[in-house]
Design a protein around this motif. Structure first.
Motif, PDB file in Angstrom:
ATOM      1  N   ALA A 101      46.503  40.563  37.300  1.00 46.52           N
ATOM      2  CA  ALA A 101      45.099  40.965  37.394  1.00 46.52           C
ATOM      3  C   ALA A 101      44.182  39.751  37.348  1.00 46.52           C
ATOM      4  CB  ALA A 101      44.760  41.929  36.255  1.00 46.52           C
ATOM      5  N   LEU A 102      44.511  38.778  36.522  1.00 47.47           N
ATOM      6  CA  LEU A 102      43.722  37.555  36.427  1.00 47.47           C
ATOM      7  C   LEU A 102      43.760  36.780  37.736  1.00 47.47           C
ATOM      8  CD1 LEU A 102      42.052  35.796  34.473  1.00 47.47           C
ATOM      9  CD2 LEU A 102      44.180  34.672  33.801  1.00 47.47           C
ATOM     10  N   ALA A 103      44.959  36.640  38.319  1.00 44.59           N
ATOM     11  CA  ALA A 103      45.088  35.922  39.581  1.00 44.59           C
ATOM     12  C   ALA A 103      44.393  36.665  40.717  1.00 44.59           C
ATOM     13  CB  ALA A 103      46.569  35.725  39.909  1.00 44.59           C
ATOM     14  N   ALA A 104      44.554  37.989  40.763  1.00 41.52           N
ATOM     15  CA  ALA A 104      43.936  38.785  41.822  1.00 41.52           C
ATOM     16  C   ALA A 104      42.415  38.725  41.749  1.00 41.52           C
ATOM     17  CB  ALA A 104      44.414  40.231  41.739  1.00 41.52           C
ATOM     18  N   THR A 105      41.885  38.690  40.539  1.00 42.70           N
ATOM     19  CA  THR A 105      40.430  38.591  40.382  1.00 42.70           C
ATOM     20  C   THR A 105      39.907  37.277  40.941  1.00 42.70           C
ATOM     21  OG1 THR A 105      40.487  39.982  38.409  1.00 42.70           O
ATOM     22  CG2 THR A 105      38.546  38.603  38.713  1.00 42.70           C
ATOM     23  N   SER A 106      40.635  36.194  40.718  1.00 47.09           N
ATOM     24  CA  SER A 106      40.224  34.894  41.260  1.00 47.09           C
ATOM     25  C   SER A 106      40.179  34.927  42.781  1.00 47.09           C
ATOM     26  CB  SER A 106      41.191  33.803  40.788  1.00 47.09           C
ATOM     27  OG  SER A 106      41.231  33.740  39.378  1.00 47.09           O
ATOM     28  N   ILE A 107      41.199  35.502  43.389  1.00 48.22           N
ATOM     29  CA  ILE A 107      41.237  35.600  44.851  1.00 48.22           C
ATOM     30  C   ILE A 107      40.105  36.482  45.358  1.00 48.22           C
ATOM     31  CG2 ILE A 107      42.620  36.398  46.811  1.00 48.22           C
ATOM     32  CD1 ILE A 107      45.114  35.736  45.143  1.00 48.22           C
ATOM     33  N   ALA A 108      39.848  37.584  44.667  1.00 45.11           N
ATOM     34  CA  ALA A 108      38.799  38.511  45.086  1.00 45.11           C
ATOM     35  C   ALA A 108      37.420  37.871  44.989  1.00 45.11           C
ATOM     36  CB  ALA A 108      38.856  39.775  44.231  1.00 45.11           C
ATOM     37  N   VAL A 109      37.199  37.054  43.969  1.00 43.22           N
ATOM     38  CA  VAL A 109      35.894  36.381  43.825  1.00 43.22           C
ATOM     39  C   VAL A 109      35.627  35.464  45.006  1.00 43.22           C
ATOM     40  CG1 VAL A 109      34.663  34.631  42.478  1.00 43.22           C
ATOM     41  CG2 VAL A 109      35.764  36.539  41.318  1.00 43.22           C
ATOM     42  N   VAL A 110      36.633  34.677  45.389  1.00 41.74           N
ATOM     43  CA  VAL A 110      36.467  33.767  46.531  1.00 41.74           C
ATOM     44  C   VAL A 110      36.226  34.548  47.810  1.00 41.74           C
ATOM     45  CG1 VAL A 110      37.603  32.023  47.954  1.00 41.74           C
ATOM     46  CG2 VAL A 110      37.861  31.960  45.471  1.00 41.74           C
ATOM     47  N   ALA A 111      36.992  35.597  48.038  1.00 40.37           N
ATOM     48  CA  ALA A 111      36.853  36.384  49.263  1.00 40.37           C
ATOM     49  C   ALA A 111      35.500  37.083  49.322  1.00 40.37           C
ATOM     50  CB  ALA A 111      37.979  37.404  49.361  1.00 40.37           C
ATOM     51  N   LEU A 112      35.013  37.560  48.187  1.00 34.68           N
ATOM     52  CA  LEU A 112      33.755  38.306  48.168  1.00 34.68           C
ATOM     53  C   LEU A 112      32.551  37.401  48.345  1.00 34.68           C
ATOM     54  CD1 LEU A 112      32.336  41.032  47.756  1.00 34.68           C
ATOM     55  CD2 LEU A 112      32.329  40.554  45.299  1.00 34.68           C
ATOM     56  N   ILE A 113      32.537  36.258  47.690  1.00 37.14           N
ATOM     57  CA  ILE A 113      31.360  35.393  47.728  1.00 37.14           C
ATOM     58  C   ILE A 113      31.319  34.547  48.992  1.00 37.14           C
ATOM     59  CG2 ILE A 113      30.211  33.439  46.610  1.00 37.14           C
ATOM     60  CD1 ILE A 113      31.111  34.531  43.953  1.00 37.14           C
ATOM     61  N   ASN A 114      32.449  33.977  49.364  1.00 33.82           N
ATOM     62  CA  ASN A 114      32.442  33.058  50.507  1.00 33.82           C
ATOM     63  C   ASN A 114      32.472  33.793  51.837  1.00 33.82           C
ATOM     64  OD1 ASN A 114      32.343  30.836  48.834  1.00 33.82           O
ATOM     65  ND2 ASN A 114      34.555  30.590  48.775  1.00 33.82           N
TER      66      ASN A 114
END
Length: 263
Positions: free
Chosen positions: A238-251
């Protein structure tokens, strides 16, 4: 677009985790057999105190992610203002670079541990303050590097020569031209804050993030990973997936910035 939608949906699930746990009628407080696997105790099994891993993962991410978003956003705002001012005013820029060089050499977790020892009752405000203080100089240096070419552009110099205020130059002439860099800085600052806070929680400093914070779950359940691997793998994933999701959502899909000359 689909990637951003999926990333947004995942972040929404994390932020609304306690609500989702209630909708699925699962509570992390319910006790059962410690480290029972998913076949014996429902979705993802149980953790070291016999509580539902699935419910704990849903509940535990909200505080951690919200705090990381706050830290990353404050760091980006302060870093942006300092970085642009540093590019416009070389003496201030030299000072910012010197502070950033020193800050990079000192791990943020060490400062968190030190301040937690000195101020044991600091709680969440202390975690946020230290994380922002540590991340801001580095963010400012990145923003300053992106600002130098824009600050030397003809339309910025013309605006300065015509008597435009510094605030006007920052928000009208510079920020629109480095927006892609700012989005990247924002996403990376959130991720950096996420991992710093997670490490602090793992080491027992970030108790204010809650007992179900994902990193705390990894620490507490490590002894039973052979019995129920999901008690460790689920919060870590969940921690790793959240990091990936943050990059995909913002950038999202980056576009080349275009010069926006001042009128």
């Amino acid at each position: 677009m689909i990637r951003r939608i999926l990333a947004g949906a995942f972040i929404a699930l994390v932020l609304g985790g306690p609500v989702a746990a209630g909708l699925f009628d699962i509570e992390p407080s319910a006790h059962g057999t410690p480290f029972a696997n998913g076949n014996e105790a429902g979705f993802l099994g149980t953790e070291h105190l016999g509580r539902s891993v699935g419910a704990a993962v849903l509940v535990g991410g909200q505080s951690l992610v919200v705090t990381a978003i706050i830290v990353g956003s404050l760091t980006t705002v302060f870093g942006t203002l300092l970085g642009i001012l540093g590019a416009l005013r070389p003496k201030l820029g030299f000072f910012i670079e010197a502070v950033a060089d020193v800050t990079i050499l000192v791990p943020a977790v060490i400062l968190l541990l030190l301040t937690a020892v000195l101020y044991p009752n600091g709680g969440l405000p202390l975690l946020i303050s230290v994380s922002v203080a540590v991340g801001t100089p580095y963010a400012a240096r990145v923003v300053a590097a992106a600002t130098y070419p824009v600050a030397s552009a003809g339309y910025v110099q013309a605006a300065q020569g015509s008597g435009a205020t510094t605030v006007s130059i920052i928000f009208r002439d510079i920020i629109p031209n480095i927006s892609a860099v700012l989005r990247s800085v924002w996403s990376l600052r959130i991720i950096e804050a996420l991992y710093v806070l997670a490490t602090a929680s793992f080491l027992g400093v970030g108790r204010s993030l809650g007992e179900f914070a994902w990193s705390a779950m990894v620490r507490d359940n490590a002894s039973g990973i052979s019995l129920n691997p999901w008690s460790v793998l689920a919060p870590a994933a969940a921690l790793a997936a959240t990091s990936i999701a943050v990059v995909a959502l913002i950038n999202g899909r980056q576009k080349e910035p275009k010069d926006v000359p001042s009128s």
